[in-house]
Design an enzyme around this catalytic site. Sequence first.
Site, PDB file in Angstrom:
ATOM      1  CE  LYS A   1       2.796  59.817 -35.750  1.00  0.00           C
ATOM      2  NZ  LYS A   1       3.667  60.306 -36.594  1.00  0.00           N
TER       3      LYS A   1
ATOM      4  CB  SER B   1       6.038  57.271 -37.231  1.00  0.00           C
ATOM      5  OG  SER B   1       5.709  58.532 -37.483  1.00  0.00           O
TER       6      SER B   1
ATOM      7  CB  SER C   1       5.625  59.961 -40.412  1.00  0.00           C
ATOM      8  OG  SER C   1       6.717  59.113 -40.076  1.00  0.00           O
TER       9      SER C   1
HETATM   10  N1  GLN Z   1      10.734  56.891 -41.393  1.00  0.00           N
HETATM   11  C1  GLN Z   1      11.431  58.055 -41.157  1.00  0.00           C
HETATM   12  C2  GLN Z   1      12.167  58.065 -39.939  1.00  0.00           C
HETATM   13  O1  GLN Z   1      12.204  56.881 -39.108  1.00  0.00           O
HETATM   14  C3  GLN Z   1      10.422  59.343 -41.191  1.00  0.00           C
HETATM   15  C4  GLN Z   1       9.476  59.425 -39.858  1.00  0.00           C
HETATM   16  C5  GLN Z   1       8.528  60.442 -39.768  1.00  0.00           C
HETATM   17  O2  GLN Z   1       8.450  61.120 -40.880  1.00  0.00           O
HETATM   18  N2  GLN Z   1       8.331  60.925 -38.575  1.00  0.00           N
HETATM   19  O3  GLN Z   1      12.640  59.095 -39.249  1.00  0.00           O
END
Ligand code: GLN
Length: 494
Positions: free
Chosen positions: A78, A153, A177
């Site tokens: 990532k 994400s 995410s």
């Molecule tokens: N979708 C959640 C956010 O926007 C979690 C994102 C994540 O776990 N990095 O914060």
Amino acid sequence: MEIIERSAAQIAREVNARSLSARDVTEAVLARIDAVEGEIGSYVSVLHEHARAAAARVDERVDAGESLPLAGVPLAVKDNMCLVGTRTTAGSKMLEHWRAPYTATAVQRLLDAGCVPVGKANMDEFAMGSSCENSALGVTRNPYDLTRVPGGSSGGSAAAVAAFEAAIGMGSDTGGSIREPAAFCNLVGFKPTYGRISRYGLIAFASSLDQIGPLTRTVEDAALAYDVMAGKDPMDATSIDRAVEPTATHLRTDLSGMKVGLVKQFGTSELGGEIDAVYRKAYQDLQALGAELVEVELPTADYGLATYYLIAPAECSSNLARFDGVRYGMRVDGADVHDMYEKTRAAGFGPEVKRRILIGTYALSSGYYDAYYVRAQKARTLIARDFERAFAQCDLIACPAASSPAFQFNAKSDPYSMYLMDYYTIPMSLAGLPALSVPCGWTTPAGADRPMPLGLQLTAPLFKERDVLAAAHAYEQKTQHAAAHKPAIATVGA
Ligand code: GLN
């Protein structure tokens, strides 16, 4: 089976036995990437030369008699994790041309174990989002339906593994995410206990929640990657100094003696008839594997989203203060230093990141700190206590991993509807618990011509990673849901 379709466990076995070289695996995967990236867009950067050099080193080590747990396994990293010398963007214009000066501990551990990094994967900017649509560096499509998002994400890592452009994807999970993109892309996604895997070299979003973990096509692969990455790191003071129980050697094929809690507050009937039926069947299958099902309550879980959307933005506003045009990445010149800060941050951050910084700064400001931030911390404690109480009655909790299957691009126009995707994953993040998503069935969304995968989330008490992976493996082996449909994108030469 084509090389690119083999699991990490299979590849490592063959490379260690020298019936396959890391070089051949790497060339096959790089060819696959070159063939499908135009349609999928998993990667921000493809590391052709870096991968070839790493593969040559793995082959040398194996030839010299070493046995490596992940010999020759192609890895998607990532793009919020540092790999020395490579561009590391966190999906942001702010870091579009920034190169990492060192390698993240979790990445290094996988490389030492024989992984070959083939690319840096796309992601929502600074890991804020649930669809990859917040990336400033390109679009990533869901390999099971190119009109749909891969989730986020960690959407690039998920798409890469689902499209056979890597065998292991590294993700980071702050509120879902890893688990949500795993569910959207028919993968296993595992978020260990907070602190189990070092965050050194992970670009911080919300430091009290961020946790690295693997996205893979099998539970065994997730266990292998976890076993390599887990453990204390002197470079991360929040990494936990506690013996790591190996998991890959303790996978199970039944659930006898285990109690699985179904959460009263997490009914699935409002998710729609077909989806509801998938989850009911999943719970029955857990029972058929020998688990005893019990009902548990998480009365404060409903406060999860509100709590998270104070704590995560508060921490993000503080963490992202470092992107000031002086120390990292982009700079837009201005009349004086303040003008330069403003212009740099206005140009470098996208709308969702700005929204979070504003909310977080407001919540931390004097006069509002007690009303918002301190209250959210108290709610966080209540949520963690709810889980403690529930785990007095069961070993694992089963529930959905996401609020829907993968949706189409631009389907979530207001931020709140995007935030709702993590309704089922955020409480576990706030409580720091190990949780995993495993494929549990398929549903055809209205108007779609292809079925989309769904994920079952299994959660355990702190440090019980072994139970999560063991149970997920038993469930996966019995049900084999992942194999029911192929990605929409053909396998080269298959
Ligand atoms: N979708 C959640 C956010 O926007 C979690 C994102 C994540 O776990 N990095 O914060």
